[in-house]
Write an enzyme that holds these catalytic residues in place. Structure first.
Site, mmCIF file in Angstrom:
data_model
loop_
_atom_site.group_PDB
_atom_site.id
_atom_site.type_symbol
_atom_site.label_atom_id
_atom_site.label_comp_id
_atom_site.label_asym_id
_atom_site.label_seq_id
_atom_site.Cartn_x
_atom_site.Cartn_y
_atom_site.Cartn_z
ATOM 1 N N GLU A 185 0.768 -1.240 0.000
ATOM 2 C CA GLU A 185 0.000 0.000 0.000
ATOM 3 C C GLU A 185 0.803 1.297 0.000
ATOM 4 O O GLU A 185 0.784 2.044 0.993
ATOM 5 C CB GLU A 185 -0.994 -0.014 1.182
ATOM 6 C CG GLU A 185 -1.957 -1.183 1.112
ATOM 7 C CD GLU A 185 -3.069 -1.150 2.158
ATOM 8 O OE1 GLU A 185 -2.930 -0.404 3.158
ATOM 9 O OE2 GLU A 185 -4.062 -1.862 1.972
ATOM 10 N N GLU A 295 -5.509 -8.181 -0.751
ATOM 11 C CA GLU A 295 -6.307 -8.015 0.476
ATOM 12 C C GLU A 295 -7.730 -7.670 0.089
ATOM 13 O O GLU A 295 -7.951 -6.839 -0.796
ATOM 14 C CB GLU A 295 -5.783 -6.846 1.340
ATOM 15 C CG GLU A 295 -4.463 -7.076 2.011
ATOM 16 C CD GLU A 295 -4.068 -5.911 2.941
ATOM 17 O OE1 GLU A 295 -4.936 -5.083 3.292
ATOM 18 O OE2 GLU A 295 -2.876 -5.835 3.288
HETATM 19 C C1 BGC Z 1 -3.491 -3.127 7.260
HETATM 20 C C2 BGC Z 1 -4.302 -3.569 8.434
HETATM 21 C C3 BGC Z 1 -5.765 -3.227 8.268
HETATM 22 C C4 BGC Z 1 -6.251 -3.782 6.946
HETATM 23 C C5 BGC Z 1 -7.691 -3.398 6.710
HETATM 24 C C6 BGC Z 1 -4.060 -3.724 6.025
HETATM 25 O O1 BGC Z 1 -3.289 -3.352 4.936
HETATM 26 O O2 BGC Z 1 -2.171 -3.539 7.390
HETATM 27 O O3 BGC Z 1 -3.794 -2.959 9.579
HETATM 28 O O4 BGC Z 1 -6.545 -3.780 9.292
HETATM 29 O O5 BGC Z 1 -5.422 -3.338 5.895
HETATM 30 O O6 BGC Z 1 -7.839 -2.021 6.732
#
Ligand code: BGC
Length: 356
Positions: A185, A295
């Site tokens: 990110e 993710e």
């Molecule tokens: C972060 C987490 C977060 C998740 C959802 C991830 O990239 O590292 O800390 O909970 O994204 O927002």
């Protein structure tokens, strides 16, 4: 590389046509004496071949789960998850193909060149990869929560490359089931313009020892799907997989109090998701780059049926388009598994692995 291939192709065709003319003037053509000229439309171009391999490497990732909030925490366990052997067994038995392992390497690396990484974190990550491989799971390791680079990208770029130079050298003999993801990110000051200048330095450091490893890279704005077209990728490196993260709509996925009540699932909600993924697929096809949703997830305070609906819809729409994926996360605040009794949250697991 493209130019070189083009020229060698032209040379080959010229040689073959000269050869044929020579043959046709000196020897009466017979079926055996004159091999047919290759049809130029059928000539094998190594670049599409390598693209096919990258798409296959992405399919190999398939369905995954993020071992989130373990090794990217200030210390493992501090954010609720300390990895144990049995988790890998449970993940594999549930039908997942890989684990994504977020790691805060920057916390273990010196601030000055050559940014030496402490052996103890390597030891721990060696163990994690060993566990995953022992259970037939592929592994993505990344650089996660490298906060300084988001604020001061120009001064931290060399450190990112230095960190990757060491990780890459350490794992250079590991099989291709280990994937490297350059940085989780990119955000804030690490905008697309700067990111396009910085990631090639880290990629070059990886390629010094890992010319064939599949490397994952995503766009700025927290790997936003709508930012894929800001990435400028090196045309001659076909061993790249492109990632984006998906938490849309944020006000639904990130509700973290039981009293909040944003729901999801109308026709318009599903259409918005399909439109995002169609645009991503169009980009992937045009650029010939496979896509990995590194993710996606919904906070655990959201009622389980709503979570299951969103997860299964995102998963199905991703798979329809050939995207591989890793759900966020395994056992913490967006979790699909309860750690204390080692049980999956069944509706969520079914949403992700319908055969389970
Ligand atoms: C972060 C987490 C977060 C998740 C959802 C991830 O990239 O590292 O800390 O909970 O994204 O927002």
């Amino acid at each position: 590389m493209k130019t070189r291939i083009f020229f060698s192709l032209v040379t080959l065709l010229l040689l073959l046509s000269v050869g044929c003319q020579t043959v046709s003037t000196s020897v009466p053509p017979t079926e055996t004496a004159v091999p047919p000229l290759p049809n130029p439309t059928n000539t094998i171009d190594p670049i599409p071949t390598l693209n096919t391999q990258a798409f296959a490497a992405n399919q190999n990732l398939g369905r995954g789960v993020n071992l989130g909030n373990a090794l990217e925490a200030p210390s493992e366990g501090a954010w609720g998850l300390y990895l144990q052997e049995q988790y890998f067994a449970d993940i594999a038995a549930a039908g997942f193909d890989h684990v994504r392992v977020p790691i805060r390497w920057s916390a273990y690396a010196d601030l000055e060149p050559p940014y030496t990484i402490k052996p103890r974190i390597f030891k721990r990550i060696d163990w994690v990869i060993e566990q995953a491989f022992a259970h037939n799971l592929a592994v993505v390791i990344n650089v996660h929560h490298f906060e300084a680079i988001m604020q001061q990208p120009e001064t931290q770029a060399e450190r990112l490359a230095g960190i990757w130079r060491q990780i890459a050298a350490h794992y250079q003999d590991y099989p291709n089931d280990l994937y490297f993801e350059i940085l989780n990110e990119p955000q804030d000051n690490l905008n697309s313009e700067v990111w396009n200048k910085i990631f090639p330095q880290a990629l070059a450091a990886i390629r010094e020892t890992n010319p064939e490893r599949y490397v994952i890279i995503g766009p700025d704005t927290w790997n936003n799907v709508n930012r894929l077209n800001t990435l400028t990728l090196p045309a001659d490196d076909r061993r790249l997989i492109v990632t984006f993260h998906y938490y849309s709509p944020h006000e639904f996925t990130h509700q973290d109090t039981p009293s909040s009540s944003t729901t999801w699932g109308t026709e318009a909600d599903v259409s918005a998701l399909q439109a995002d993924f169609d645009a991503a697929l169009a980009w992937s096809t045009a650029e010939q780059r496979p896509l990995y949703i590194g993710e996606f997830g919904v906070h655990a305070t959201v009622p389980e049926p709503s979570r299951a609906l969103w997860l299964s819809t995102v998963r199905a729409e991703a798979e329809k388009r050939g995207f591989s994926w890793a759900v966020w996360d395994f056992g913490t605040d967006f979790g699909i598994y309860t750690l204390h009794n080692r049980k999956w949250k069944d509706p969520l697991l079914k949403a992700l692995i319908p055969e389970s």
